[in-house]
Design a protein around this motif. Structure first.
Motif, PDB file in Angstrom:
ATOM      1  N   LYS A   1     -23.348  -5.538   4.171  1.00 41.93           N
ATOM      2  CA  LYS A   1     -24.793  -5.420   4.454  1.00 41.93           C
ATOM      3  C   LYS A   1     -25.278  -6.726   5.105  1.00 41.93           C
ATOM      4  O   LYS A   1     -24.738  -7.794   4.814  1.00 41.93           O
TER       5      LYS A   1
ATOM      6  N   GLU B   1     -16.565   7.927  13.803  1.00 43.20           N
ATOM      7  CA  GLU B   1     -16.684   8.960  12.757  1.00 43.20           C
ATOM      8  C   GLU B   1     -15.874  10.213  13.091  1.00 43.20           C
ATOM      9  O   GLU B   1     -15.354  10.880  12.200  1.00 43.20           O
TER      10      GLU B   1
ATOM     11  N   SER C   1     -17.018  -2.153  16.931  1.00 47.54           N
ATOM     12  CA  SER C   1     -16.019  -1.309  16.258  1.00 47.54           C
ATOM     13  C   SER C   1     -16.534   0.107  16.016  1.00 47.54           C
ATOM     14  O   SER C   1     -15.962   0.848  15.232  1.00 47.54           O
ATOM     15  N   ARG C   2     -17.628   0.488  16.678  1.00 44.12           N
ATOM     16  CA  ARG C   2     -18.189   1.829  16.456  1.00 44.12           C
ATOM     17  C   ARG C   2     -17.527   2.910  17.314  1.00 44.12           C
ATOM     18  O   ARG C   2     -17.682   4.086  17.068  1.00 44.12           O
TER      19      ARG C   2
ATOM     20  N   GLU D   1     -28.156  -4.019  12.183  1.00 40.37           N
ATOM     21  CA  GLU D   1     -28.597  -3.539  10.856  1.00 40.37           C
ATOM     22  C   GLU D   1     -29.636  -4.463  10.245  1.00 40.37           C
ATOM     23  O   GLU D   1     -30.429  -4.057   9.411  1.00 40.37           O
TER      24      GLU D   1
ATOM     25  N   ARG E   1     -12.473   9.674  11.648  1.00 38.88           N
ATOM     26  CA  ARG E   1     -12.449   9.084  10.318  1.00 38.88           C
ATOM     27  C   ARG E   1     -11.269   9.600   9.464  1.00 38.88           C
ATOM     28  O   ARG E   1     -10.678   8.861   8.697  1.00 38.88           O
TER      29      ARG E   1
ATOM     30  N   ASP F   1     -19.311  -6.556  13.810  1.00 39.35           N
ATOM     31  CA  ASP F   1     -19.631  -5.910  12.536  1.00 39.35           C
ATOM     32  C   ASP F   1     -20.967  -5.163  12.523  1.00 39.35           C
ATOM     33  O   ASP F   1     -21.330  -4.561  11.513  1.00 39.35           O
ATOM     34  N   ASN F   2     -21.727  -5.219  13.608  1.00 38.43           N
ATOM     35  CA  ASN F   2     -23.001  -4.494  13.740  1.00 38.43           C
ATOM     36  C   ASN F   2     -24.097  -5.002  12.795  1.00 38.43           C
ATOM     37  O   ASN F   2     -25.145  -4.368  12.647  1.00 38.43           O
TER      38      ASN F   2
ATOM     39  N   VAL G   1     -15.691  -4.341   6.590  1.00 38.45           N
ATOM     40  CA  VAL G   1     -16.864  -4.350   7.477  1.00 38.45           C
ATOM     41  C   VAL G   1     -17.801  -3.180   7.165  1.00 38.45           C
ATOM     42  O   VAL G   1     -19.025  -3.348   7.100  1.00 38.45           O
ATOM     43  N   SER G   2     -17.239  -1.998   6.908  1.00 35.77           N
ATOM     44  CA  SER G   2     -18.143  -0.842   6.746  1.00 35.77           C
ATOM     45  C   SER G   2     -18.936  -0.918   5.441  1.00 35.77           C
ATOM     46  O   SER G   2     -19.996  -0.305   5.336  1.00 35.77           O
TER      47      SER G   2
ATOM     48  N   ASP H   1     -11.757  -2.585   8.514  1.00 33.00           N
ATOM     49  CA  ASP H   1     -12.808  -1.578   8.542  1.00 33.00           C
ATOM     50  C   ASP H   1     -13.399  -1.366   7.144  1.00 33.00           C
ATOM     51  O   ASP H   1     -14.610  -1.224   6.981  1.00 33.00           O
TER      52      ASP H   1
END
Ligand code: NAD
Length: 250
Positions: free
Chosen positions: A78, A137, A122-123, A109, A140, A104-105, A74-75, A71
């Motif tokens: 970009k 979130e 993973s959201r 993005e 978190r 990874d979204n 990945v977070s 995470d």
């Protein structure tokens, strides 16, 4: 290479249904290691030991040590030139759907809207015991994140041994069955059943354009055009060529 890029651009411009199947390799230039990298996350955490549903059920705390590190990688990532290029191709009307094995979204993005997440994402987190779902979130500050029922939550990514989400599975199969062109980008095509998508597309006479640093088992069997190199460089060159030759299409 220039000739191959030009040939691939012509195919994309003339195709009425173009798909991209992407894998971990497309996000390597964003700093997320693939399974093949000799270094990084996967040399520390063997996917066969950590990324199976049996491992999660047996010892979710242990699996969360790996997930927490993943995470963090990945977070902070970009989208790179490959994600942005595919987003642009979609906007121009030349790419209709992206089927991604990544969680990874970065396609979204990077501006893509029609993204099928074959291995989930993973959201969100779910309780595999009571079924309740949470946004990442919300949890978190909790490690490992727990459901209100007390059990440890699992991210909604598909672990080895779990079924593919039915919508993604059916939609991908349907699309592959009528695709005219398929871009296969940064995947070793060894993880099943995602690796059947190129064969299904080929059976429909789709042209297979493969972008990878290395040859895969597809390259000399069903790939029509192999563009060897980094996904960022090749997709960027391909999008420039499509732009040069084509026009926006509704
Ligand atoms: P893989 O690791 O088996 O294969 C990656 C492929 O990408 C290899 O063929 C490699 O040669 C190629 N590659 C590496 N760097 C590249 C680059 N810069 N440009 C172009 N190609 C490059 O990955 P897979 O086939 O996707 O299967 C692994 C599974 O693990 C999938 O389910 C995948 O989603 C998951 N995974 C996801 C992420 C992520 O979400 N970013 C990261 C690691 C693993």
């Amino acid at each position: 290479m220039e000739n191959l890029i030009a040939e691939a651009a012509d195919i994309i411009i003339n195709s009425n249904l173009t798909l991209a199947l992407t894998g971990a390799g497309i996000s390597v230039e964003s700093g997320i290691p693939d399974f093949r990298s000799a270094e990084g996350l996967w040399s520390k955490y063997d996917p066969a030991e950590y990324a199976t549903i049996e491992a999660f059920r047996a010892n979710p705390e242990k699996v969360w040590n790996m997930l927490r590190e993943m995470d963090a990688v990945v977070s902070g990532a970009k989208p790179n030139k490959a994600h942005l290029g595919l987003g642009e191709l979609e906007k121009m009307g030349y790419l209709h759907f992206i089927i991604t094995q990544n969680i990874d979204n970065l396609h979204q993005e990077g501006g893509a809207k029609n993204v099928i997440e074959y291995h989930g994402n993973s959201r969100t987190l779910s309780c595999i015991w009571c079924g309740k779902r949470y946004g990442v979130e919300e949890k978190r500050d909790q490690f490992p994140p727990r459901c209100e029922c007390g059990k440890i939550l699992k991210p909604d990514v598909v672990f080895f041994g779990e079924p593919i989400p039915a919508d993604a599975l059916n939609r991908s199969f349907q699309l592959a069955s009528s695709a005219e062109a398929l871009l296969v980008i940064g995947t070793s095509a060894v993880v099943s059943p995602a690796n059947t998508i190129p064969t299904v597309a080929k059976q429909n006479n789709a042209t297979i354009i493969e972008i990878n640093m290395e040859k895969t088992h597809l390259t000399d069997s069903i790939t029509d055009i192999f563009l060897q190199g980094s996904a960022g460089e090749i997709v960027d060159a391909l999008v420039r060529e499509v732009k040069r030759k084509g026009s926006f299409r509704p």
